[in-house]
Scaffold this motif. Sequence first.
Motif, mmCIF file in Angstrom:
data_model
loop_
_atom_site.group_PDB
_atom_site.id
_atom_site.type_symbol
_atom_site.label_atom_id
_atom_site.label_comp_id
_atom_site.label_asym_id
_atom_site.label_seq_id
_atom_site.Cartn_x
_atom_site.Cartn_y
_atom_site.Cartn_z
ATOM 1 N N PHE A 191 46.649 43.231 29.839
ATOM 2 C CA PHE A 191 46.705 42.675 31.046
ATOM 3 C C PHE A 191 47.239 43.314 31.362
ATOM 4 C CE2 PHE A 191 47.460 41.290 35.054
ATOM 5 C CZ PHE A 191 45.967 40.832 35.781
ATOM 6 N N ASP A 192 48.570 43.909 31.595
ATOM 7 C CA ASP A 192 49.742 44.889 31.599
ATOM 8 C C ASP A 192 49.875 46.096 31.944
ATOM 9 O OD1 ASP A 192 51.304 42.074 32.475
ATOM 10 O OD2 ASP A 192 52.838 42.387 31.105
ATOM 11 N N ILE A 224 46.591 47.986 31.633
ATOM 12 C CA ILE A 224 45.945 47.912 32.914
ATOM 13 C C ILE A 224 46.028 48.164 33.836
ATOM 14 C CG2 ILE A 224 42.999 47.233 34.161
ATOM 15 C CD1 ILE A 224 42.842 46.446 30.705
ATOM 16 N N ALA A 225 46.875 47.225 34.385
ATOM 17 C CA ALA A 225 47.431 46.552 36.327
ATOM 18 C C ALA A 225 48.017 48.090 36.026
ATOM 19 C CB ALA A 225 48.090 45.427 36.300
ATOM 20 N N PHE A 269 45.180 50.526 36.972
ATOM 21 C CA PHE A 269 44.933 50.145 38.637
ATOM 22 C C PHE A 269 46.485 51.192 39.580
ATOM 23 C CE2 PHE A 269 42.165 47.407 36.781
ATOM 24 C CZ PHE A 269 41.133 46.837 38.063
ATOM 25 N N ALA A 322 48.302 41.027 40.574
ATOM 26 C CA ALA A 322 47.050 42.098 40.296
ATOM 27 C C ALA A 322 45.483 41.725 40.350
ATOM 28 C CB ALA A 322 47.402 42.124 38.154
ATOM 29 N N GLU A 329 39.617 42.466 39.583
ATOM 30 C CA GLU A 329 38.919 43.543 38.622
ATOM 31 C C GLU A 329 40.266 43.526 37.273
ATOM 32 O OE1 GLU A 329 38.046 43.241 42.574
ATOM 33 O OE2 GLU A 329 39.636 43.345 42.171
ATOM 34 N N VAL A 330 40.985 43.038 37.213
ATOM 35 C CA VAL A 330 42.217 43.518 35.945
ATOM 36 C C VAL A 330 41.174 42.463 34.874
ATOM 37 C CG1 VAL A 330 44.409 43.599 35.104
ATOM 38 C CG2 VAL A 330 43.939 44.563 37.587
ATOM 39 N N HIS A 382 38.310 44.225 33.420
ATOM 40 C CA HIS A 382 38.029 45.629 32.749
ATOM 41 C C HIS A 382 38.800 45.044 31.420
ATOM 42 C CE1 HIS A 382 39.351 50.025 33.013
ATOM 43 N NE2 HIS A 382 40.058 49.657 31.921
#
Length: 225
Positions: free
Chosen positions: A13-14, A16-17, A21, A212, A215-216, A219
């Motif tokens: 998660f981190d 991806i953010a 993003f 965040a 959408e994260v 994804h």
Amino acid sequence: MPRVLDRRQVRQFDKIAIEVFGMHSLVLMENAARGATDALCDAGIEGPVVICCGPGNNGGDGLVMARQLHLRGYSPRVLLAGDVAKLSQDSQANLRILKQTSVPILEGLHWTEKQWETQLQDADWIVDALLGTGATPPLREPYDRVVSRLNQINARRMAVDIPSGLDCDSDRVDGAIFNAVLTCSFVALKPVMLTETGQQYCGQIKIVDIGAPPEVFEHLESLAG
């Protein structure tokens, strides 16, 4: 139902953010710590808040919390349990800021009895920002000793993301575990929080967002699919 993320998914998660993003890790840390500070203030603060910080990003969250509490007129104190030279990059950035304020910071690994008494004797809250979700039990020296001592103090206890010594992904109990009455879990619940053991050590659990966008999650779910 609240989302649940395990240790691997939290890291994803981190990542991806930040990488997909374009969010800065310092911004995520600031948002997380501000939300945790809000939750602590909502619970009521009637005296000094002692924040125990480790060398990783969980400790960085604690350093930001100290600054946020100072900004709001409270009396935070920081116990930095670790080698300053080994702090994560984001934690170092926030430590540099905090050192320019009047917030007391006690650095080191082996504090004397007098130092413990000076820092903790009148604490209203003790905040655990030592290790976070990446650590697995049992706690190693000096953290096992630090956590055991913190549990003995007559003060309310809050954990940042997860109590130190508690395994993120299972209800395994092995060694010292920080015994919180309030836990601010970032982004989502962690698997252990759904167990009786997790609820015993986490106390009241509040999910805190880190800014965040949803959408994260989408994804992240697409990667799992």
